[in-house]
Design a protein around this motif. Structure first.
Motif, PDB file in Angstrom:
ATOM      1  N   ALA A 193     -14.186  35.271 -34.134  1.00 39.51           N
ATOM      2  CA  ALA A 193     -13.313  35.578 -35.269  1.00 39.51           C
ATOM      3  C   ALA A 193     -12.912  37.047 -35.315  1.00 39.51           C
ATOM      4  O   ALA A 193     -11.854  37.386 -35.862  1.00 39.51           O
ATOM      5  N   GLU A 194     -13.722  37.903 -34.748  1.00 41.19           N
ATOM      6  CA  GLU A 194     -13.411  39.334 -34.734  1.00 41.19           C
ATOM      7  C   GLU A 194     -12.124  39.623 -33.964  1.00 41.19           C
ATOM      8  O   GLU A 194     -11.508  40.674 -34.153  1.00 41.19           O
ATOM      9  N   HIS A 195     -11.704  38.692 -33.100  1.00 43.06           N
ATOM     10  CA  HIS A 195     -10.505  38.896 -32.271  1.00 43.06           C
ATOM     11  C   HIS A 195      -9.308  38.075 -32.768  1.00 43.06           C
ATOM     12  O   HIS A 195      -8.289  38.010 -32.084  1.00 43.06           O
ATOM     13  N   GLY A 196      -9.450  37.455 -33.950  1.00 39.18           N
ATOM     14  CA  GLY A 196      -8.380  36.608 -34.451  1.00 39.18           C
ATOM     15  C   GLY A 196      -7.843  37.054 -35.794  1.00 39.18           C
ATOM     16  O   GLY A 196      -8.323  38.025 -36.394  1.00 39.18           O
ATOM     17  N   SER A 197      -6.850  36.341 -36.282  1.00 41.95           N
ATOM     18  CA  SER A 197      -6.219  36.617 -37.568  1.00 41.95           C
ATOM     19  C   SER A 197      -6.731  35.641 -38.622  1.00 41.95           C
ATOM     20  O   SER A 197      -6.644  34.422 -38.444  1.00 41.95           O
ATOM     21  N   ALA A 198      -7.241  36.184 -39.724  1.00 41.93           N
ATOM     22  CA  ALA A 198      -7.797  35.347 -40.788  1.00 41.93           C
ATOM     23  C   ALA A 198      -6.718  34.617 -41.576  1.00 41.93           C
ATOM     24  O   ALA A 198      -7.023  33.723 -42.376  1.00 41.93           O
ATOM     25  N   THR A 199      -5.472  34.987 -41.378  1.00 41.62           N
ATOM     26  CA  THR A 199      -4.378  34.342 -42.117  1.00 41.62           C
ATOM     27  C   THR A 199      -3.505  33.460 -41.213  1.00 41.62           C
ATOM     28  O   THR A 199      -2.450  32.998 -41.624  1.00 41.62           O
ATOM     29  N   ALA A 200      -3.938  33.256 -39.992  1.00 39.75           N
ATOM     30  CA  ALA A 200      -3.126  32.490 -39.031  1.00 39.75           C
ATOM     31  C   ALA A 200      -2.973  31.025 -39.449  1.00 39.75           C
ATOM     32  O   ALA A 200      -1.920  30.420 -39.238  1.00 39.75           O
ATOM     33  N   PHE A 201      -4.023  30.462 -40.052  1.00 43.91           N
ATOM     34  CA  PHE A 201      -3.981  29.055 -40.459  1.00 43.91           C
ATOM     35  C   PHE A 201      -4.354  28.951 -41.937  1.00 43.91           C
ATOM     36  O   PHE A 201      -5.280  29.624 -42.398  1.00 43.91           O
ATOM     37  N   LYS A 202      -3.639  28.111 -42.651  1.00 41.17           N
ATOM     38  CA  LYS A 202      -3.904  27.909 -44.066  1.00 41.17           C
ATOM     39  C   LYS A 202      -4.936  26.802 -44.222  1.00 41.17           C
ATOM     40  O   LYS A 202      -4.622  25.612 -44.127  1.00 41.17           O
ATOM     41  N   LEU A 203      -6.177  27.209 -44.444  1.00 40.88           N
ATOM     42  CA  LEU A 203      -7.271  26.251 -44.590  1.00 40.88           C
ATOM     43  C   LEU A 203      -7.723  26.192 -46.053  1.00 40.88           C
ATOM     44  O   LEU A 203      -7.604  27.174 -46.786  1.00 40.88           O
ATOM     45  N   PRO A 204      -8.254  25.048 -46.485  1.00 40.94           N
ATOM     46  CA  PRO A 204      -8.651  24.902 -47.891  1.00 40.94           C
ATOM     47  C   PRO A 204      -9.884  25.730 -48.235  1.00 40.94           C
ATOM     48  O   PRO A 204     -10.712  26.041 -47.369  1.00 40.94           O
ATOM     49  N   ARG A 205      -9.975  26.086 -49.510  1.00 36.52           N
ATOM     50  CA  ARG A 205     -11.172  26.727 -50.073  1.00 36.52           C
ATOM     51  C   ARG A 205     -11.782  25.722 -51.036  1.00 36.52           C
ATOM     52  O   ARG A 205     -11.504  25.745 -52.230  1.00 36.52           O
ATOM     53  N   PRO A 206     -12.604  24.790 -50.555  1.00 39.27           N
ATOM     54  CA  PRO A 206     -13.085  23.686 -51.402  1.00 39.27           C
ATOM     55  C   PRO A 206     -13.820  24.174 -52.650  1.00 39.27           C
ATOM     56  O   PRO A 206     -14.645  25.080 -52.599  1.00 39.27           O
ATOM     57  N   MET A 207     -13.479  23.574 -53.785  1.00 35.05           N
ATOM     58  CA  MET A 207     -14.113  23.808 -55.081  1.00 35.05           C
ATOM     59  C   MET A 207     -13.994  25.250 -55.560  1.00 35.05           C
ATOM     60  O   MET A 207     -14.757  25.691 -56.416  1.00 35.05           O
ATOM     61  N   LEU A 208     -13.026  25.969 -55.014  1.00 36.17           N
ATOM     62  CA  LEU A 208     -12.861  27.368 -55.413  1.00 36.17           C
ATOM     63  C   LEU A 208     -12.551  27.470 -56.904  1.00 36.17           C
ATOM     64  O   LEU A 208     -12.988  28.414 -57.569  1.00 36.17           O
ATOM     65  N   HIS A 209     -11.818  26.515 -57.439  1.00 36.10           N
ATOM     66  CA  HIS A 209     -11.423  26.552 -58.853  1.00 36.10           C
ATOM     67  C   HIS A 209     -12.030  25.374 -59.619  1.00 36.10           C
ATOM     68  O   HIS A 209     -11.430  24.855 -60.565  1.00 36.10           O
ATOM     69  N   SER A 210     -13.233  24.979 -59.249  1.00 38.10           N
ATOM     70  CA  SER A 210     -13.876  23.811 -59.868  1.00 38.10           C
ATOM     71  C   SER A 210     -14.392  24.104 -61.269  1.00 38.10           C
ATOM     72  O   SER A 210     -14.702  23.178 -62.023  1.00 38.10           O
ATOM     73  N   GLY A 211     -14.543  25.383 -61.600  1.00 39.09           N
ATOM     74  CA  GLY A 211     -15.051  25.731 -62.914  1.00 39.09           C
ATOM     75  C   GLY A 211     -16.561  25.742 -63.002  1.00 39.09           C
ATOM     76  O   GLY A 211     -17.129  26.080 -64.053  1.00 39.09           O
ATOM     77  N   ASP A 212     -17.241  25.372 -61.926  1.00 34.54           N
ATOM     78  CA  ASP A 212     -18.701  25.445 -61.901  1.00 34.54           C
ATOM     79  C   ASP A 212     -19.129  26.310 -60.722  1.00 34.54           C
ATOM     80  O   ASP A 212     -18.295  26.949 -60.079  1.00 34.54           O
TER      81      ASP A 212
END
Length: 342
Positions: A193-212
């Motif tokens: 990952a140190e050699h790649g772009s963190a924004t290259a692919f749009k991946l989900p952030r599961p339960m990021l806005h779950s409220g818990d």
């Protein structure tokens, strides 16, 4: 009271032995520790083989103990308490450490103390140059566990949230396997990952806005699998970008939930412990977010992030200091492969 405590860790695929000195109410001091990793042995199988792990613990625990005693300048007869990991972990592996500790205790007429593996991780930052103070929020992140705990003192733990499926470390390892990376997958993915772009692919952030404060990483694994299949023959050319995007998704969720836990509890200090706590992106993002909000972050020393005997000896010492538990001369031991930390 001055106590010399020998700690043995054998819950999974690392054999650890350490000596800690506990004096009065001061933070216990680490005198020496030694660690053997089984990574090379399990690599051909793509994961930990429990029977092989148990046999390897048997081969290495006594030589490691000899090494620790030699480096510390202490003798086995000086040891006051023998501590071992009682659980959670692989049953056969746990039995090795428990058996050795209790056999030595019986032979030396010394008391023994079974320690919770996660409590060892949770308290491990107390061996760092800048130890935390109670109370704090703990983010426990490893191959088998992802939990947020409120910690008001030794033995005073409240569960705030935990994963409902894969742990963060499992997500790293499984996603790495989907990309064809070698075992152990998590560290391999982070290096790539140190050699790649963190924004290259749009991946989900599961339960990021779950409220818990609970976590879920199974959906991320599915998304990575889908993306890898879409790339097909071009996966190799985009592998670093996919690794970086995966790592960023996991770190984003961990940091967001940790900040939410700090906000809900009103506590201004967080401890990050467990193998995933060594991840550079996680540390960088959490450090920056907490600095912006005037919050403190504490980590174990990097060499103590993985399973080790030092954290087991330390946890035993701190429990004895706090009067939370007494060491016993009952050598009829048992282990607890599934043992919630409460």
């Amino acid at each position: 009271m001055d106590l010399l405590i020998l700690g043995i860790e054998s819950s999974c695929d690392e054999t650890g032995v350490a000596l800690v000195r506990s004096a009065g109410g001061a933070v216990p001091a680490l005198l020496a520790h030694a660690l053997h990793s089984q990574v090379a042995m399990h690599r051909d199988y793509g994961g930990v083989v429990p029977e092989l792990a148990s046999r390897d613990h048997i081969r290495h625990v006594l030589p490691l103990m000899t090494q620790v005693l030699r480096e510390s300048g202490e003798s086995l007869s000086n040891v006051d308490v023998l501590a071992y990991t009682r659980g959670p972990g692989l049953a056969g592996a746990l039995l090795v450490g428990a058996g050795v500790a209790c056999a030595l205790g019986a032979a030396l007429d010394r008391p023994v103390l079974g320690v919770h593996h996660l409590e060892g991780h949770l308290l491990s930052p107390f061996l760092s140059a800048a130890p935390p103070e109670f109370p704090f929020v703990a983010l426990l992140v490893s191959g088998g566990h992802t939990q947020l705990m409120r910690v008001d003192g030794v033995g005073r733990y409240g569960l705030l949230g935990e994963t409902i499926d894969d742990a963060a470390g499992e997500a790293f390892d499984k996603c790495a396997k989907l990309m064809g990376l070698s075992y152990p997958g998590g560290p391999a993915l982070s290096r790539l990952a140190e050699h790649g772009s963190a924004t290259a692919f749009k991946l989900p952030r599961p339960m990021l806005h779950s409220g818990d404060l609970d976590f879920s990483f199974a959906g991320l694994k599915t998304a990575v699998l889908t993306q890898a299949r879409k790339l097909g023959d071009s996966l190799e050319a985009h592998k670093a970008d996919l690794a970086a995007s995966t790592e960023a998704a996991i770190a984003d969720v961990l940091v967001s939930k940790t900040l939410a836990a700090l906000g809900q509890t009103g506590i201004g200090r967080v401890v990050v412990a467990g193998g995933v706590g060594a991840n550079r992106r996680l540390r960088s993002q959490l450090d920056a977010a907490c600095a912006e909000r005037g919050l403190r972050v504490h980590y174990p020393e990097l060499h103590l992030c993985t399973d080790n005997g030092a954290m087991i000896a330390l946890a035993a010492a701190m429990r004895l200091q706090a009067g939370q538990q007494e060491a016993s001369r009952d050598y009829a031991f048992d282990v607890r492969p599934r043992w919630p930390l409460r």
